[in-house]
Each structure stands twice: as structure tokens, then as C-alpha cells.
Design an enzyme around this catalytic site. Structure first.
Site, PDB file in Angstrom:
ATOM      1  N   ARG B  50       0.838  -1.201   0.000  1.00 57.59           N
ATOM      2  CA  ARG B  50       0.000   0.000   0.000  1.00 57.59           C
ATOM      3  C   ARG B  50       0.871   1.249   0.000  1.00 57.59           C
ATOM      4  O   ARG B  50       2.015   1.204   0.466  1.00 57.59           O
ATOM      5  CB  ARG B  50      -0.842   0.048   1.274  1.00 57.59           C
ATOM      6  CG  ARG B  50      -1.628  -1.199   1.504  1.00 57.59           C
ATOM      7  CD  ARG B  50      -2.328  -1.094   2.849  1.00 57.59           C
ATOM      8  NE  ARG B  50      -3.003  -2.354   3.141  1.00 57.59           N
ATOM      9  CZ  ARG B  50      -3.937  -2.508   4.070  1.00 57.59           C
ATOM     10  NH1 ARG B  50      -4.297  -1.466   4.815  1.00 57.59           N
ATOM     11  NH2 ARG B  50      -4.503  -3.670   4.270  1.00 57.59           N
ATOM     12  N   ASP B  52       0.003   5.261   1.494  1.00 57.23           N
ATOM     13  CA  ASP B  52      -1.041   6.033   2.191  1.00 57.23           C
ATOM     14  C   ASP B  52      -1.628   7.123   1.306  1.00 57.23           C
ATOM     15  O   ASP B  52      -1.031   7.505   0.294  1.00 57.23           O
ATOM     16  CB  ASP B  52      -0.448   6.754   3.413  1.00 57.23           C
ATOM     17  CG  ASP B  52       0.019   5.804   4.497  1.00 57.23           C
ATOM     18  OD1 ASP B  52      -0.170   4.583   4.373  1.00 57.23           O
ATOM     19  OD2 ASP B  52       0.584   6.325   5.481  1.00 57.23           O
ATOM     20  N   ARG B 197       7.301   7.294   7.312  1.00 60.54           N
ATOM     21  CA  ARG B 197       6.944   8.651   7.752  1.00 60.54           C
ATOM     22  C   ARG B 197       7.371   8.899   9.202  1.00 60.54           C
ATOM     23  O   ARG B 197       7.745  10.020   9.566  1.00 60.54           O
ATOM     24  CB  ARG B 197       5.447   8.898   7.573  1.00 60.54           C
ATOM     25  CG  ARG B 197       5.062   9.000   6.080  1.00 60.54           C
ATOM     26  CD  ARG B 197       3.578   8.958   5.860  1.00 60.54           C
ATOM     27  NE  ARG B 197       2.898  10.045   6.558  1.00 60.54           N
ATOM     28  CZ  ARG B 197       1.563  10.123   6.660  1.00 60.54           C
ATOM     29  NH1 ARG B 197       0.790   9.187   6.119  1.00 60.54           N
ATOM     30  NH2 ARG B 197       1.021  11.139   7.289  1.00 60.54           N
TER      31      ARG B 197
END
Lengths: 246, 246
Positions: B50, B52, B197
Site C-alpha cells: 500500500r 497512504d 513517515r
């Protein structure tokens, strides 16, 4: 009364050009609205020149006269906080009373950026014209070299140009190869309406083999817009630098 | 039945992430809709992982099985013509039946990009996190070096992570200085939800002097998300490269 000069970068994608238009949203409108929010003054700013709808600027220059007491080193921060995030003041300075962003400008440089990747680079798609077919860079350079000097650029101006003289001087026209393709830099003492985009479109036509570098002198001599190449797409163009006397 | 592997670049600004969500517009939805337009098939693609909401990809990899007879060298052009211009297929190839974009992936590299200019570069504003205060690059590098190796990264994962194990290996974490600022590249065998992140946010905190590089071993050992730095803004992050066995 202070005369304030600013350098501004903008992404022109969503604007109808630099200069205020009856038809709508322009960079100038946003800048004047921001200054009004800060000072309450109804000010007309003076840009170094127009940029067309969809054209960008790395370093457009404008000036305005203000009674504001905002210290000069706070202006950029203060105005940026009143501007959308696609318009960013880079620098503000106080200049002499007679400085005029348009009349005082000596040389301007534009960049026309071509993305020659097979498929467009998605992160530069708003700033580079995508052209993946092979281009003959040597021929393009030869054609650009033939534009250098003082010429009547009627063949390289929109027929809508209202200038009384179409004589301009191009000091430099160079093609730089980079990771994504080609950057065409053109420096001159001034440019006619659509002139850089027509130069870029003509250079691309030469690169494609549809026109020849050796055609340039005859195209210039014809003073006929239909003799030059097409007007390249706006989004590849960026006002790069405006030079003033020291 | 063919197994097709594609590399895709996307600007994640306007998407709710890569993977199909009940809440809306995702990259996967766009890709599956494009494939459906081309082949009429209802296909579920398999992404390497994935990304985000708001995160970009330079080279995301996905695969899918198709009965389509479109020649493999036409797939990228055909699919690009059915995709919005912020999603661009870079490359398509046929792979062995058992290739699986997620399970076969060996290493992934992400880039976290920081714009350290005084004012944001307007042309990269959707791809670089703007941070103009000074950063101690040497301290950041020291902190990043302490993350290299196999560790339990619970302190660097969103508490919403549902993975059974938080042990991952980071092969490399380096900081490259460029014209606009700093590029943080992190390569690992896999990443937890928000992990890059949080690594970026922690590195920035170290650069600001709010945390120390020497804190990293204790942060890792704590297995407590509250000990690491903040989760850096999504728009600075880009999936850079996914490696598979030859």
C-alpha cells in the site's frame, strides 16, 4: 512612499496568465488582493511583463508603491501567508522611486522544457511538454543559433501582437540536455506575444525534421507568422529570470 | 492466462492511497477500471504494497492475470490512454505464473523529500515537505545509521498496525543533499504502516535538536510508538523502487 520590488514564483496551471483580465483569475489579481489584505491599500502592481495562461514563472519581478510601514524584510513572509500555495514570493527589497519592473528590465530569460521520456514524468507533467519521438538536437541548436541577434520577429509573433515594432534582440538561445529531456533557454531584450512559444514550436519542428535549420533566415525575412512553426503548448514555458541594471 | 507485471508512477495528491478503500478514489480503482475498459475483465490487481493517502510512487509494481491478447509491448500505451494524467504506466512485461508483486518483493526503497528553501519551491510543493529552519544533517545521518539492521520497529509503526510481527530489516538509510534540500532514502525488506513517515519525522526531530541520534537504540528497545518522533506529512513520501529476485 516606498517603492517595493518583489520576485515571485508561480505555477500558472490554474491561472489566466499574469496580467489582470476581465475574464478572470490571474496572478496579478491574487498579488493585489494579498497586498490589499495586508495594507488596506488599493494598489496596481507593475509586472516585468505578461505571461500567458498556463505559463509559469520561476522569478517574475514586479514593483509597487506603498505607504505601508511593514519592514521590508517581513514583506515576503507576510504576503506569502495571504497567497494561495501556487504563488510564492521569493524576495522583497526596497528600490529607488523611479524603478519600474517593465521599463527598467534589460534582459529576460525564458525556459521551454521538453519531456522526452517514452511516457510522461508524472511529477513534472504540468511544467514540461511531453514529446517522446526522437529529436535532432544538433539541428535544433543550429536553428536556434540563427535566431541570435537583432531581427524583426514578426514571423515569430502572434498576429494579435499590438506592438508598434517587432524588432527585438536575442542574446542567447541554447538547448540543455537533462535527465528528463531538453531545456530550451532563450534570453532577449524583450519578447513579443507568443514569441518564445513559437520559437520552441519551430525548434521542435526542426528537431522532428519537418523544417530545416537553414530555413530560419528566410522565415525571419518573410515577416509572416505562417512561415514559422506552431505555437508550442503553454505549460512547457517558464519565465526564468529578469535582469535589471545593477 | 498471462501474468502481467507493470511498473506505475503516480502523483498521490488527489487519491486516498494505493489500495481500494470503501471511502473512495484510489490508485488501484483507477488501474482496475482502466484494465476493465481495455479487456472487459473484472480483475483484482496485486500491488507490491500500500501507499497512504497523499503518498506518491515513482515505481510502484503490480501484477494481474489476464486472458487478454493485447501484445505485451502495447499494454503500457493502451492502458495509459485509459488513465488520468496523474497515473502513468512506465513498463509492462509478462512474468512467470507464480510471480506475486507483494510476496515476491525482496527490498523496497522509499524517498522522503524535504524542501529546505526559505520559501517553498512552488514546482515541487506537492512532493517535498517544506522545512526551512536549519537541520543538523550530521546528527540526522547518525540517527538513521542506528536504524540499520534487523529490529523490532514497533516504536516506528502506527498503533493501528495489524501485522503479527514488527520485526523488519533496514538495509540502508541515507540522506542526500540536493538543490532543494534533503532526500532521505530508506531501503528495507518491508515496512509497517506509517514506518517511513515516522522514521522521517524522527530524523527531522533529531535535525532540529529536539531528539538525539543517541536516543535511537532506546527508542527501538522501548517498542512504544510514543517514544519516536512525529509522523511526517504524507506528501513528502514517495515509493521509489521495489526489487525482485532476477
Amino acid at each position: 512612499m516606498k517603492n517595493v520590488r518583489m520576485t515571485v514564483a508561480y505555477d500558472g496551471t490554474h491561472y489566466h496568465g499574469f496580467q489582470t483580465q476581465p475574464s478572470g483569475k490571474t496572478i496579478q489579481d491574487q498579488l493585489e488582493a494579498g497586498i490589499h489584505m495586508l495594507t488596506g491599500e488599493e494598489i496596481r502592481i507593475i509586472g516585468s511583463g505578461r505571461t500567458d495562461a498556463g505559463v509559469h514563472a520561476r522569478a517574475q519581478v514586479f514593483n509597487f508603491h506603498t505607504e505601508s510601514r511593514i519592514p521590508i524584510d517581513r514583506w515576503a513572509i507576510a504576503l506569502n501567508s495571504r497567497l494561495p500555495d501556487d504563488i510564492v514570493i521569493q524576495f522583497a527589497e526596497e528600490v529607488q522611486e523611479d524603478f519600474h519592473a517593465r521599463f527598467s528590465a534589460k534582459r529576460k530569460t525564458y525556459r521551454y522544457a521538453i519531456d522526452t521520456n517514452k511516457f510522461p514524468n508524472v511529477f513534472t507533467r504540468h511544467y514540461r511538454f511531453h514529446h517522446h519521438a526522437p529529436l535532432d538536437v544538433a539541428a535544433m541548436r543550429e536553428g536556434l543559433a540563427a535566431l541570435i541577434g537583432e531581427h524583426d520577429f514578426t514571423s515569430f509573433a502572434s498576429p494579435q501582437s499590438t506592438q508598434s515594432s517587432h524588432v527585438r534582440t536575442i542574446f542567447d538561445a541554447s538547448l540543455v540536455q537533462n535527465q528528463d529531456g531538453l531545456d530550451l533557454f532563450v534570453t532577449g531584450n524583450g519578447f513579443l506575444y507568443n514569441m518564445v512559444r513559437i520559437i520552441a514550436g519551430t525548434a521542435i519542428s526542426i528537431g522532428e525534421g519537418k523544417m530545416s535549420a537553414s530555413d530560419i533566415p528566410a522565415i525571419l525575412a518573410a515577416c509572416d507568422r505562417t512561415k514559422a512553426g506552431p505555437t508550442a503548448m503553454a505549460h512547457g514555458l517558464m519565465l526564468w529570470h529578469v535582469e535589471y541594471p545593477e
